[in-house]
Design a protein around this motif. Structure first.
Motif, PDB file in Angstrom:
ATOM      1  N   ARG A 193       3.624  -7.697  -1.562  1.00  0.00           N
ATOM      2  CA  ARG A 193       4.041  -6.559  -0.739  1.00  0.00           C
ATOM      3  C   ARG A 193       2.851  -5.610  -0.658  1.00  0.00           C
ATOM      4  N   ALA A 194       2.024  -5.845   0.353  1.00  0.00           N
ATOM      5  CA  ALA A 194       0.743  -5.153   0.493  1.00  0.00           C
ATOM      6  C   ALA A 194       0.838  -4.089   1.574  1.00  0.00           C
ATOM      7  N   LEU A 195       0.299  -2.933   1.269  1.00  0.00           N
ATOM      8  CA  LEU A 195       0.248  -1.825   2.222  1.00  0.00           C
ATOM      9  C   LEU A 195      -1.208  -1.500   2.537  1.00  0.00           C
ATOM     10  N   ILE A 196      -1.542  -1.484   3.823  1.00  0.00           N
ATOM     11  CA  ILE A 196      -2.881  -1.101   4.282  1.00  0.00           C
ATOM     12  C   ILE A 196      -2.780   0.301   4.877  1.00  0.00           C
ATOM     13  N   THR A 197      -3.549   1.242   4.336  1.00  0.00           N
ATOM     14  CA  THR A 197      -3.580   2.585   4.903  1.00  0.00           C
ATOM     15  C   THR A 197      -4.988   2.887   5.410  1.00  0.00           C
TER      16      THR A 197
END
Length: 774
Positions: free
Chosen positions: A328-332
């Motif tokens: 569960r990867a978040l790119i900001t």
């Protein structure tokens, strides 16, 4: 973070004579003691209060406040017209009657001879957290009602590139920032967060409108305790708080797009990307893939290629790609990434990276543009309307991208490109500015000074003698928020605040509303502007939609009197549902995105059709034209400050205590300081072909080598205003930054990044006069 309706709010302590108030940096209460001594205390329900509220006590009666209307002598004696004495002429104090009569006559002249299309309505800035005394709403309402309209600006200095790009490739800007990934989701769902440009608390500690609880630090700490990994890509170590425990990667500034491409190339090459997601939810992946693999230009965008550009070794890039895959990867991507030349590219490429990972639309995963940049991003949305002052109808259709104001003033009639169209700059003769300080926001201030010199008249409402006020022809003193009543509210914060008056106005300062009402009378528009209401009657009127909505939902709906006496009201919020991206993921056919294809646009046929080489139809790596060289060997990062909001209340105690020997403090790495003979605490001179400024310096390992960081917001203070390019002795980096657009597509601001040289300053140290009364 689940809020329920109820009042009074237990976190707002109104004992011992304290009264409720709020600001862009936090809810607080205050009281005025003997000798005009102001005391403030933060909202008790805030888990992480912002120290910027401590700017208020010293600022309230500071000598930099404007006590009386003033007219620039040259304008008063010779009348309106271009004048290069703006910013170095003296001012003459006059009565309110004379100031308004003169201004009313000038507005009538412009309206009747040039038309409203010759007026630019400034007011770019944060002004007040109060929704009625919001300077931008007030001045635009006045210009619409009394002048028939004005030339306006669109977008913002913070997000000029992304706000044009995102609606065409993913979803509306508001959807991405306010109805997408929340801090609640990060605390409970995210497994790995890759933050390009970071999520600095100094940014998320402020919000448009009011903010009652600063939750970002706690959310990152909770996520880390659960096992979430944070990775920071930035030249500044403190672009993510210590509580996140982030790994720190220092890419060469402006090369994040290449780094992202190297990661995606690794994902594809090792079969770690989510092809099923790309097939079902995206548009144009095969077109971009040909570019990524080098079929389009002969250069594969692999890890080795990326390493040669960004300075992070290829093995680290490949390892990073593997760590992201299947989680569960978040790119900001932060605002700072796109406040530079070709700023559209990292915003777009960050979305492509998130799409390749297949996480968009999942709780705590996918893509979050600029999460952490502003306090209301990443929060739930209120379920009732808030107070909003109507601005009326603007009879002028013309506009400019906000960061192109100097271009407009210097080049009337010239053409420029914006969002696929060729537009023409209007011929502006009068600028009306109320709220905001372009000598903070804008770049290449020496060029801006020349632009303002072209005007017939510059009008400024201000509470203090900012550089913008010092360049005006007519200066009208306005009240500080503490000196009037209002309602504080944000659509993403559940606490509505009754902003009680804490102190009497300074000198002859007046509320913007009362100034405009009297001015509108001189132009025959008082009734249209005021609708027959006093300020207090407007507050009751603007509160009513909130009360009515609560009543309709069967919730407690206090009267205005009850709300005002209690000091606050907690309103209900919508559930955290992930917004349009979540719904699109669940059913892309029934709930398409508002893009031309209805899908995530990795390749945009619409943008490609514009034919702009500096922003083609999919993300590309474009070389910067401003990179370190012999004359200017260091990157300058001109980011937002920690001790104030932009330039607001720079003369306040919290801001001035952080300066050194009166100067703003720059930071540089020992490897750059030592060869230049620079030691911690020295005064340094930063310079390039556009200008120069002085600053104090802190030598620290918390900033990457090859970088010097100087925050914006120190009030512009030229040592000799008569010079063509005077030395700013206070430390304003915008004498150094470039006034060019991100591209001909979005024309956003590029003020985050430029190049400079630095040397130790050994001369006689000039005094700081930025806060002196005029």
């Amino acid at each position: 973070m689940n809020e329920t309706i109820g009042y009074p709010d237990p976190g707002l302590d109104l004992s011992e004579g304290f009264k409720p108030h709020t600001s862009h940096w936090g809810v607080f209460s205050a009281r005025l003691r003997e000798n005009n001594r102001l005391e403030v205390r933060p909202y008790g329900g805030d888990p992480d209060p912002n120290g910027i509220i401590d700017n208020f006590p010293a600022a309230l009666r500071h000598g930099a406040r404007i006590a009386q209307p003033a007219i620039r002598r040259g304008w008063l004696e010779r009348g309106p017209g271009p004048d290069d004495r703006r910013g170095r002429d003296e001012f003459v104090s006059v009565s309110w009657e004379k100031a308004l009569d003169l201004l009313g006559g000038e507005l009538t002249r412009i309206r009747d001879t040039r038309g409203p299309g010759a007026v630019f309505g400034g007011s770019y800035g944060w002004s007040s957290a109060g929704r009625f005394h919001h300077a931008q709403s007030q001045v635009h309402r006045f210009l619409n009602m009394a002048m028939g309209g004005y030339v306006r600006s669109v977008n913002s200095y913070s997000s000029g590139a992304s706000s044009v790009l995102l609606p065409q490739i993913l979803a509306g800007y508001e959807e991405i920032t306010k109805h997408n990934v929340t801090w609640e989701q990060i605390a409970t769902e995210s497994e790995i967060v890759l933050a390009f440009g970071g999520m600095a608390l100094k940014n998320s500690m402020v919000a448009g409108g009011s903010i009652s609880k600063h939750v970002e630090r706690g959310a990152m700490e909770a996520a880390r305790r659960r096992g979430c990994e944070f990775i920071l890509v930035s030249p500044l170590r403190d672009d993510m708080p210590a509580e996140a425990g982030a790994e720190w990667l220092t890419a060469t500034p402006g090369t994040d797009t290449a780094l992202m491409m190297g990661i995606v190339h690794t994902l594809v090459g090792e079969g770690l990307h989510d092809q099923a997601f790309l097939d079902r939810y995206t548009e144009g992946w095969p077109v971009f893939l040909r570019y990524l693999n080098g079929e389009a230009d002969g250069q594969p965008k692999d890890a080795e290629w990326a390493a040669s550009i960004c300075g992070i070794d290829a093995s680290t890039i490949r390892t990073l790609a593997r760590r992201l895959a299947g989680r569960r990867a978040l790119i900001t991507v932060s605002h700072s990434m796109q406040r530079a030349e070709h700023g559209e590219q990292p915003v777009w490429m960050g979305m492509v990276l998130a799409a390749a990972l297949g996480q968009i639309g999942l709780p705590g995963g996918g893509y979050a543009y600029s999460l952490g940049a502003i306090g209301y991003y990443g929060r739930r949305v209120n379920a009732v309307p808030g107070p909003t002052l109507g601005q009326g109808r603007n009879g002028v259709a013309d506009f400019i991208p906000v960061a192109r104001i100097a271009d407009m003033l210097l080049n009337p009639g010239a053409t420029y490109r914006y969002n696929g169209a060729t537009r023409t700059y209007p011929d502006i003769r009068l600028v009306y500015w109320a709220g905001g300080n372009p000598f903070h926001h804008h770049q290449d201030l020496n060029r801006l000074r020349k632009a303002f010199a072209r005007l017939d008249t510059l009008v400024v409402h201000e509470l203090a003698w900012t550089a913008t006020a010092r360049h005006a022809d007519i200066v009208l003193p306005s009240t500080m928020t503490l000196e009037r009543e209002d309602i504080g509210y944000s659509s993403n914060d559940p606490l509505m605040v009754a902003m009680h008056q804490i102190a009497e106005p300074y000198g002859l300062a007046r509320d913007d509303y009362d100034i405009f009402a009297d001015l509108a009378e001189r132009l025959g528009a008082r009734d249209a502007f005021t609708e027959g209401r006093t300020s207090q009657q407007w507050l009751r009127h603007l509160y009513e939609p909130t009360r009515a909505s609560l009543a309709t939902q069967g919730l407690a709906a206090p009267s205005f009197e009850e709300f005002w006496e209690s000091g606050s009201l907690v309103v209900p919020q919508h559930p955290d549902d992930g917004g349009k991206l979540r719904r699109f993921r669940e059913d892309p056919v029934a709930r398409p995105l508002p893009t031309p294809s209805g899908r995530i646009e990795i390749f945009s046929a619409k943008i490609a059709g514009h034919g702009d080489a500096d922003c083609p139809g999919h993300p590309v790596w474009l070389e910067k034209t401003d990179t370190p060289k012999a004359a200017s060997p260091l990157f300058l990062v001109a980011n937002q400050p920690t001790t104030r909001l932009h330039s607001q209340l720079d003369f306040g105690g919290h801001s001035t205590e952080a300066k050194h020997r009166g100067r703003e403090v720059a930071r540089m790495n020992p490897r750059d300081a030592e060869p230049r003979g620079i030691a911690d605490g020295d005064i340094i001179r930063l310079f390039n072909s556009r200008g120069a400024c002085l600053a104090a310096v802190r030598v620290t390992e918390a900033i990457a080598a090859g970088i010097i960081q100087l925050p914006t917001g120190a009030w512009y203070d030229p040592m000799d205003p008569e010079d063509e390019a005077p030395l700013c002795v206070h430390g304003n980096p915008n004498v150094l930054t470039r006034d060019i657009g991100t591209s001909s597509f979005a024309q956003g601001c590029t003020g985050q990044l430029t190049t400079v040289e630095v040397e130790r300053f050994n001369g006689n140290l000039p005094p700081i006069r930025a806060f002196d009364p005029v």
